[in-house]
Design a protein around this motif. Structure first.
Motif: not given
Lengths: 191, 306
Positions: A44-46, B66-67, B83-84, B264-266
């Motif tokens: 989740e943390i990227i 991110e979601e 995004r956070l 997805s974190a794209d």
């Protein structure tokens, strides 16, 4: 479908692929189970390379953060909405969201674009503060240094789920654990 | 009905919602502003965004949470980018380490300011200004003092001990936060049936090793695994017996609920996805813990739906 609370209708609002599911199927409410363990899914943390998605800035450029004015920066309510809103800029948020918000014991509820949203307020982790950064003096060149200022500050985030009641499995709740894990990973080790 | 999904790319974004360590905005010492800089990521070898605090005394890591299908309301404004960002203090040694390893191949003691240089990332020399950099160099290098000058030489042995301590610290934090680390939990968003005994010590070690591995090279990550006496997971089958113990949900993952999982974190916004039959079956595979942990932890993983 947009029965009530039309948000500023110029904006396209996308709730994702969940959208048709709500009207087509009657969804069964599942009981929220007590959660003792938490699945903190790390991806989740990227990582990311640049703040500026539109233009790649070069590796040597620096983005300065003006922090001196933080004391005078307005404290604002911050909501994380479960939909993508195709808009950046002013909107009547209090008129269409906060005015109809109901505060119950364990959750907040609101009807937004005809959807029942359930939310919860989260505090920033201990020792952390919420900042909204905004780029100022936009220059054209990718080579030049950039500047961002702190445009608002916050110490609480209200996040909203579509349908589901807020619970400790929500990804943003888990993301709030990151600072403590980061401290373990990055804090000084004993000799 | 839903508007036609002709979403425009979000190009005008110039605003970010950030949760930052308070020290970032500490206005006591205002000799200079903090700054976002790009430095070489020790795990991917590519550019990543970091922050150097006022006077370069503290390094921070910048990560995005991110979601899909999320946007912000900030006061009376809409911010499309949901995004956070997290800005958390970072150990500068992780970034210094690759330079030291590279120069260590020559086997000579060298002054660090000659070692930590990078044409591609000129800001890297500023890492040495961080309070903790020089003070903690002995964790990864042998030191030699000649007069007032200090020289360093990379030590794999010391580095392994240092990384092991990092893993141990991380295990403690994971346990404290009750974070599930076993493999079977990934896709069970609703069904939480794990009991205390399910996450054994090895699960914690592996998970912590995975977290630390995001800050070191692949070679070092493998060496650390050996140092921790953990066998490499080569075949997914090896993980199967343990995860079989876990009670799994019999219900397939419902498409309608898929959104609750971060999938997805794209950076590129993707068109809305429906859960196909294939994906459903993949989700089941996930629950049985078939995916090797190593793939979960590979540095370039984009948190793609697996």
């Amino acid at each position: 479908m947009e029965i009530q609370n039309l948000f500023v209708s110029d904006f396209l609002i996308d709730f994702g692929h969940k959208e048709p599911a709500i009207t087509v199927f009657k969804r069964r409410r599942r009981p929220i189970q007590p959660i003792t363990h938490r699945d903190w899914r790390k991806p989740e943390i990227i990582e990311f390379a640049s703040l500026f998605t539109a233009r790649m800035s070069c590796n040597s450029s620096v983005t300065r953060v003006h922090v001196s004015s933080v004391g005078q920066t307005p404290r604002v309510p911050v909501h994380l909405m479960p939909c993508e809103i195709e808009h950046n800029g002013p909107a009547q948020v209090s008129q269409y969201l906060t005015a109809t918000m109901k505060d119950r014991k364990y959750e907040k509820t609101v009807s937004f674009r005809g959807r029942g949203l359930k939310g919860q307020e989260l505090s920033c982790p201990q020792g952390y503060t919420g900042l909204v950064l905004k780029e100022i003096n936009k220059t054209g060149s990718d080579q030049e240094d950039r500047t961002v200022k702190v445009s608002s500050v916050f110490d609480k985030v209200t996040y909203w789920n579509l349908e589901t009641a807020p619970n400790s499995d929500d990804t943003i709740v888990m993301a709030m654990d990151w600072p403590e894990l980061a401290e373990a990973i990055h804090g000084p080790v004993d000799d | 009905m839903a508007a036609k999904k002709t979403r425009t790319p979000n190009v005008q974004n110039d605003s970010w919602v950030v949760i930052a360590a308070e020290s970032v905005i500490d206005t006591q010492k205002q000799d200079s502003d903090p700054a976002f800089v790009r430095l070489r990521n020790p795990s991917t070898d590519a550019a990543s965004l970091y922050m150097l605090g006022s006077g370069d005394v503290q390094l921070y890591e910048v990560k995005a949470f991110e979601e899909d299908f999320h946007s912000w309301f900030v006061g009376q404004t809409v911010q499309r980018d949901g995004r956070l960002l997290f800005v958390t203090p970072m150990d500068p040694l992780y970034l210094i380490l690759p330079y030291l390893i590279k120069s260590g191949k020559e086997g000579k003691f060298q002054p660090v300011d000659q070692v930590v240089t990078d044409e591609e990332f000129p800001a890297c020399s500023r890492l040495l200004s961080c309070t903790r950099s020089l003070a903690s160099m002995h964790h990864i290098a042998e030191e030699k003092e000649v007069g007032s000058l200090k020289f360093h030489r990379y030590s794999q042995e010391k580095t392994m001990d240092w990384l092991k301590k990092k893993v141990e610290r991380t295990v403690i934090a994971l346990k404290k936060r009750n974070i599930s680390v076993g493999e079977g939990v990934k896709s069970t968003t609703y069904v939480k049936v794990k009991s205390e005994s399910d996450s054994n010590e090895e699960d914690y070690l592996r998970y912590a090793h995975g977290l630390i591995s995001e800050y070191i090279s692949e070679d070092l990550s493998k060496a650390l695994l050996t140092h921790l006496h953990l066998p490499e997971l080569t075949s997914p089958k090896e993980t199967e017996p343990r995860s079989k113990k876990r009670k799994l949900s019999d219900n397939p993952v419902e498409a309608g609920e898929d959104y609750t999982k971060f999938n997805s974190a794209d950076f590129a916004r993707k068109p809305p996805k429906k859960m196909t039959a294939a994906q459903k079956s993949l989700a089941k595979v996930d629950k049985t813990g078939m995916k090797p942990l190593s793939s979960f932890f590979s540095p370039k993983v984009k948190a793609e739906k697996k």
